[in-house]
Design a protein around this motif. Structure first.
Motif, PDB file in Angstrom:
ATOM      1  N   LEU A 115      51.478   0.281 -43.203  1.00  0.00           N
ATOM      2  CA  LEU A 115      52.034   1.515 -42.637  1.00  0.00           C
ATOM      3  C   LEU A 115      53.321   1.245 -41.859  1.00  0.00           C
ATOM      4  CD1 LEU A 115      51.948   4.497 -41.711  1.00  0.00           C
ATOM      5  CD2 LEU A 115      50.317   3.784 -39.940  1.00  0.00           C
ATOM      6  N   VAL A 116      53.283   0.275 -40.987  1.00  0.00           N
ATOM      7  CA  VAL A 116      54.436  -0.028 -40.134  1.00  0.00           C
ATOM      8  C   VAL A 116      55.621  -0.486 -40.982  1.00  0.00           C
ATOM      9  CG1 VAL A 116      55.269  -1.659 -38.384  1.00  0.00           C
ATOM     10  CG2 VAL A 116      53.112  -0.441 -38.044  1.00  0.00           C
ATOM     11  N   ARG A 117      55.377  -1.354 -41.956  1.00  0.00           N
ATOM     12  CA  ARG A 117      56.481  -1.814 -42.814  1.00  0.00           C
ATOM     13  C   ARG A 117      57.098  -0.651 -43.585  1.00  0.00           C
ATOM     14  NH1 ARG A 117      59.010  -6.169 -44.122  1.00  0.00           N
ATOM     15  NH2 ARG A 117      57.544  -7.549 -43.077  1.00  0.00           N
ATOM     16  N   ARG A 118      56.267   0.197 -44.163  1.00  0.00           N
ATOM     17  CA  ARG A 118      56.799   1.330 -44.934  1.00  0.00           C
ATOM     18  C   ARG A 118      57.592   2.265 -44.027  1.00  0.00           C
ATOM     19  NH1 ARG A 118      54.900   3.944 -49.688  1.00  0.00           N
ATOM     20  NH2 ARG A 118      54.260   1.829 -50.220  1.00  0.00           N
ATOM     21  N   PHE A 119      57.054   2.543 -42.829  1.00  0.00           N
ATOM     22  CA  PHE A 119      57.769   3.401 -41.886  1.00  0.00           C
ATOM     23  C   PHE A 119      59.134   2.803 -41.535  1.00  0.00           C
ATOM     24  CE2 PHE A 119      59.054   4.013 -37.493  1.00  0.00           C
ATOM     25  CZ  PHE A 119      59.327   5.366 -37.510  1.00  0.00           C
ATOM     26  N   TYR A 120      59.178   1.517 -41.211  1.00  0.00           N
ATOM     27  CA  TYR A 120      60.442   0.882 -40.820  1.00  0.00           C
ATOM     28  C   TYR A 120      61.434   0.834 -41.979  1.00  0.00           C
ATOM     29  CZ  TYR A 120      59.550  -0.221 -36.001  1.00  0.00           C
ATOM     30  OH  TYR A 120      59.348  -0.115 -34.650  1.00  0.00           O
ATOM     31  N   GLU A 121      60.958   0.666 -43.198  1.00  0.00           N
ATOM     32  CA  GLU A 121      61.859   0.724 -44.358  1.00  0.00           C
ATOM     33  C   GLU A 121      62.573   2.062 -44.393  1.00  0.00           C
ATOM     34  OE1 GLU A 121      59.169   0.004 -47.609  1.00  0.00           O
ATOM     35  OE2 GLU A 121      59.211  -2.173 -47.319  1.00  0.00           O
ATOM     36  N   ARG A 122      61.860   3.116 -44.062  1.00  0.00           N
ATOM     37  CA  ARG A 122      62.450   4.450 -44.054  1.00  0.00           C
ATOM     38  C   ARG A 122      63.337   4.671 -42.832  1.00  0.00           C
ATOM     39  NH1 ARG A 122      57.122   7.635 -46.178  1.00  0.00           N
ATOM     40  NH2 ARG A 122      57.469   7.083 -48.355  1.00  0.00           N
ATOM     41  N   ALA A 123      62.886   4.224 -41.676  1.00  0.00           N
ATOM     42  CA  ALA A 123      63.618   4.457 -40.434  1.00  0.00           C
ATOM     43  C   ALA A 123      64.985   3.778 -40.440  1.00  0.00           C
ATOM     44  CB  ALA A 123      62.793   4.011 -39.235  1.00  0.00           C
ATOM     45  N   ALA A 131      68.751   5.438 -38.009  1.00  0.00           N
ATOM     46  CA  ALA A 131      69.328   4.117 -38.306  1.00  0.00           C
ATOM     47  C   ALA A 131      70.103   3.501 -37.144  1.00  0.00           C
ATOM     48  CB  ALA A 131      70.191   4.184 -39.557  1.00  0.00           C
ATOM     49  N   PRO A 132      70.942   4.260 -36.419  1.00  0.00           N
ATOM     50  CA  PRO A 132      71.685   3.622 -35.320  1.00  0.00           C
ATOM     51  C   PRO A 132      70.772   2.996 -34.261  1.00  0.00           C
ATOM     52  CG  PRO A 132      72.643   5.756 -35.839  1.00  0.00           C
ATOM     53  CD  PRO A 132      71.360   5.645 -36.622  1.00  0.00           C
ATOM     54  N   VAL A 133      69.644   3.608 -34.001  1.00  0.00           N
ATOM     55  CA  VAL A 133      68.701   3.080 -33.009  1.00  0.00           C
ATOM     56  C   VAL A 133      68.017   1.826 -33.547  1.00  0.00           C
ATOM     57  CG1 VAL A 133      66.649   3.601 -31.641  1.00  0.00           C
ATOM     58  CG2 VAL A 133      68.341   5.398 -32.075  1.00  0.00           C
ATOM     59  N   PHE A 134      67.753   1.805 -34.828  1.00  0.00           N
ATOM     60  CA  PHE A 134      67.028   0.688 -35.432  1.00  0.00           C
ATOM     61  C   PHE A 134      67.947  -0.470 -35.828  1.00  0.00           C
ATOM     62  CE2 PHE A 134      63.911   3.993 -35.535  1.00  0.00           C
ATOM     63  CZ  PHE A 134      62.695   3.338 -35.445  1.00  0.00           C
ATOM     64  N   ASP A 135      69.265  -0.309 -35.665  1.00  0.00           N
ATOM     65  CA  ASP A 135      70.209  -1.386 -35.983  1.00  0.00           C
ATOM     66  C   ASP A 135      69.946  -2.656 -35.182  1.00  0.00           C
ATOM     67  OD1 ASP A 135      71.586  -0.082 -37.962  1.00  0.00           O
ATOM     68  OD2 ASP A 135      73.293   0.481 -36.691  1.00  0.00           O
ATOM     69  N   VAL A 136      69.374  -2.515 -34.007  1.00  0.00           N
ATOM     70  CA  VAL A 136      69.089  -3.676 -33.158  1.00  0.00           C
ATOM     71  C   VAL A 136      68.158  -4.663 -33.865  1.00  0.00           C
ATOM     72  CG1 VAL A 136      67.107  -2.681 -31.940  1.00  0.00           C
ATOM     73  CG2 VAL A 136      68.524  -4.373 -30.804  1.00  0.00           C
ATOM     74  N   LEU A 137      67.415  -4.185 -34.843  1.00  0.00           N
ATOM     75  CA  LEU A 137      66.491  -5.069 -35.564  1.00  0.00           C
ATOM     76  C   LEU A 137      67.224  -6.138 -36.363  1.00  0.00           C
ATOM     77  CD1 LEU A 137      63.860  -2.450 -36.690  1.00  0.00           C
ATOM     78  CD2 LEU A 137      63.723  -4.071 -34.792  1.00  0.00           C
ATOM     79  N   ALA A 147      66.091  14.535 -28.434  1.00  0.00           N
ATOM     80  CA  ALA A 147      64.974  15.305 -28.980  1.00  0.00           C
ATOM     81  C   ALA A 147      65.004  15.267 -30.504  1.00  0.00           C
ATOM     82  CB  ALA A 147      65.022  16.738 -28.468  1.00  0.00           C
ATOM     83  N   GLU A 148      66.196  15.344 -31.087  1.00  0.00           N
ATOM     84  CA  GLU A 148      66.330  15.293 -32.551  1.00  0.00           C
ATOM     85  C   GLU A 148      65.800  13.966 -33.092  1.00  0.00           C
ATOM     86  OE1 GLU A 148      69.762  15.598 -36.021  1.00  0.00           O
ATOM     87  OE2 GLU A 148      70.342  14.953 -34.004  1.00  0.00           O
ATOM     88  N   ARG A 149      66.090  12.883 -32.401  1.00  0.00           N
ATOM     89  CA  ARG A 149      65.621  11.570 -32.863  1.00  0.00           C
ATOM     90  C   ARG A 149      64.112  11.438 -32.707  1.00  0.00           C
ATOM     91  NH1 ARG A 149      70.880   8.205 -31.089  1.00  0.00           N
ATOM     92  NH2 ARG A 149      71.792   8.175 -33.164  1.00  0.00           N
ATOM     93  N   PHE A 150      63.553  11.925 -31.605  1.00  0.00           N
ATOM     94  CA  PHE A 150      62.098  11.888 -31.448  1.00  0.00           C
ATOM     95  C   PHE A 150      61.416  12.721 -32.524  1.00  0.00           C
ATOM     96  CE2 PHE A 150      62.788  10.526 -26.963  1.00  0.00           C
ATOM     97  CZ  PHE A 150      61.978   9.399 -27.000  1.00  0.00           C
ATOM     98  N   GLU A 151      61.985  13.880 -32.796  1.00  0.00           N
ATOM     99  CA  GLU A 151      61.432  14.768 -33.829  1.00  0.00           C
ATOM    100  C   GLU A 151      61.456  14.087 -35.195  1.00  0.00           C
ATOM    101  OE1 GLU A 151      62.920  18.978 -34.954  1.00  0.00           O
ATOM    102  OE2 GLU A 151      62.623  18.968 -32.774  1.00  0.00           O
TER     103      GLU A 151
END
Length: 134
Positions: free
Chosen positions: A25-33, A40-46, A91-95
């Motif tokens: 679940l987590v891997r599939r979610f992160y592939e999408r995120a 994507a800008p928030v997840f760039d830190v990965l 709020a848009e990003r949390f949503e």
């Protein structure tokens, strides 16, 4: 449960019931995120900290939430405060995060723990959003 050799689910939905399920679940979610235009800008830190290492920590977190284990040793709020300072967790990003998470859960899993994964995520998103407003 039917999986491919890589461990990814190919057909049907099974109950969310194990750490292996959480990892899928987590891997599939992160592939999408990481590919999502809103998130994507928030997840760039990965790219800096390493996705695979991070997925283990996130798996530990969700395993603790869903199955009451004690493996997670992270600092949830400070990490998200730092991300908020850098990227603005709006709020848009949390949503969008919640929409992507729940959609991924629904695609892969069924059952009471799948429903809890969605309800806990919604509660966390609300709580985190309130905490970051302060």
């Amino acid at each position: 449960m039917i999986t491919s050799g890589s461990g990814h689910r190919e057909v049907g939905r099974a109950e969310l019931a194990s750490r292996t399920d959480i990892d899928v679940l987590v891997r599939r979610f992160y592939e999408r995120a990481v590919a999502d235009p809103v998130l994507a800008p928030v997840f760039d830190v990965l790219a800096v900290i390493g996705l695979d290492d991070h997925l283990v920590v996130v798996g530990d977190f969700w395993e603790q939430i869903l199955f009451r284990t004690t493996r997670y040793e992270g600092a949830f709020l400070p990490v998200h405060r730092a991300l908020h300072g850098q990227h603005g967790l709006t709020a848009e990003r949390f949503e969008r995060w919640l929409e992507l998470w729940c959609g991924t859960v629904d695609e892969l899993f069924t059952g009471p723990d799948a429903e809890r994964a969605k309800s806990k995520a919604a509660a966390m998103a609300r709580s985190l959003a309130r905490s970051l407003e302060k």
